[in-house]
Design a protein around this motif. Structure first.
Motif, PDB file in Angstrom:
ATOM      1  N   ALA A 136     -55.214   4.725 -73.310  1.00 30.81           N
ATOM      2  CA  ALA A 136     -56.031   4.056 -74.323  1.00 30.81           C
ATOM      3  C   ALA A 136     -55.385   2.755 -74.813  1.00 30.81           C
ATOM      4  CB  ALA A 136     -56.272   4.994 -75.506  1.00 30.81           C
ATOM      5  N   ALA A 150     -59.058   9.643 -83.061  1.00 31.46           N
ATOM      6  CA  ALA A 150     -60.339   9.519 -82.361  1.00 31.46           C
ATOM      7  C   ALA A 150     -60.156   9.616 -80.854  1.00 31.46           C
ATOM      8  CB  ALA A 150     -61.012   8.197 -82.733  1.00 31.46           C
ATOM      9  N   VAL A 151     -59.161   8.937 -80.323  1.00 35.37           N
ATOM     10  CA  VAL A 151     -58.900   8.969 -78.878  1.00 35.37           C
ATOM     11  C   VAL A 151     -58.548  10.384 -78.439  1.00 35.37           C
ATOM     12  CG1 VAL A 151     -57.229   8.213 -77.119  1.00 35.37           C
ATOM     13  CG2 VAL A 151     -58.243   6.546 -78.671  1.00 35.37           C
ATOM     14  N   ARG A 206     -59.279  13.256 -79.944  1.00 35.63           N
ATOM     15  CA  ARG A 206     -60.438  14.153 -80.069  1.00 35.63           C
ATOM     16  C   ARG A 206     -61.431  13.929 -78.937  1.00 35.63           C
ATOM     17  NH1 ARG A 206     -60.056  13.147 -86.161  1.00 35.63           N
ATOM     18  NH2 ARG A 206     -58.999  15.036 -86.875  1.00 35.63           N
ATOM     19  N   GLU A 207     -61.636  12.669 -78.554  1.00 38.50           N
ATOM     20  CA  GLU A 207     -62.540  12.373 -77.443  1.00 38.50           C
ATOM     21  C   GLU A 207     -62.054  13.001 -76.145  1.00 38.50           C
ATOM     22  OE1 GLU A 207     -63.343   8.218 -76.979  1.00 38.50           O
ATOM     23  OE2 GLU A 207     -64.177   8.043 -78.989  1.00 38.50           O
ATOM     24  N   SER A 208     -60.755  13.170 -76.023  1.00 35.07           N
ATOM     25  CA  SER A 208     -60.215  13.780 -74.809  1.00 35.07           C
ATOM     26  C   SER A 208     -60.177  15.304 -74.908  1.00 35.07           C
ATOM     27  CB  SER A 208     -58.813  13.237 -74.519  1.00 35.07           C
ATOM     28  OG  SER A 208     -57.892  13.709 -75.474  1.00 35.07           O
ATOM     29  N   GLY A 209     -60.658  15.862 -76.026  1.00 34.25           N
ATOM     30  CA  GLY A 209     -60.762  17.309 -76.163  1.00 34.25           C
ATOM     31  C   GLY A 209     -59.646  17.975 -76.933  1.00 34.25           C
ATOM     32  N   VAL A 247     -64.077  22.129 -72.871  1.00 38.94           N
ATOM     33  CA  VAL A 247     -65.362  21.455 -72.949  1.00 38.94           C
ATOM     34  C   VAL A 247     -66.209  21.938 -71.790  1.00 38.94           C
ATOM     35  CG1 VAL A 247     -66.534  19.228 -72.907  1.00 38.94           C
ATOM     36  CG2 VAL A 247     -64.298  19.444 -74.001  1.00 38.94           C
TER      37      VAL A 247
END
Length: 106
Positions: free
Chosen positions: A18, A62-63, A65-68, A87
């Motif tokens: 990221a 945020a990064v 959480r987006e990756s799980g 997921v």
């Protein structure tokens, strides 16, 4: 102490992809081990202004959480990252009716 080596490596990889500087050395972002998981915080040397610290940690959260990953506030500040959430992806895309539920506007 519990070894979270895979989680540590995963968090480091996600943040590096990221664009965060995760390499040892001059980076002030610190990734470390805790018995509960992995902690992401600032190096105690030269803490930035609170607004900058909050913005960067918010972006990190945020990064991740987006990756799980599960992310929570750590005791003493920073972020506590625990095991990645599983997921599930549906085998087939949703039908048009499932994709756009009907909304009632009043």
């Amino acid at each position: 102490m519990v070894d979270h080596r895979e989680l540590f490596e995963g968090v480091t990889m996600v943040l590096a992809r990221a664009g965060f500087d995760t390499a040892p050395g001059p980076s002030r972002l610190r990734i470390g081990h805790r018995p509960e998981g992995v902690v992401v915080d600032w190096s105690p040397d030269g803490l930035p202004p609170e607004g900058v610290r909050a913005a960067v940690l918010g972006a990190v959260a945020a990064v991740l959480r987006e990756s799980g990953h599960r992310v929570a506030e750590a005791d003493g500040g920073g972020l506590l990252v625990t095991v990645a959430e599983v997921v599930t992806v549906p085998a087939e895309p949703p039908t048009e009716a499932e994709a756009a539920p009907e909304h009632w506007w009043g």
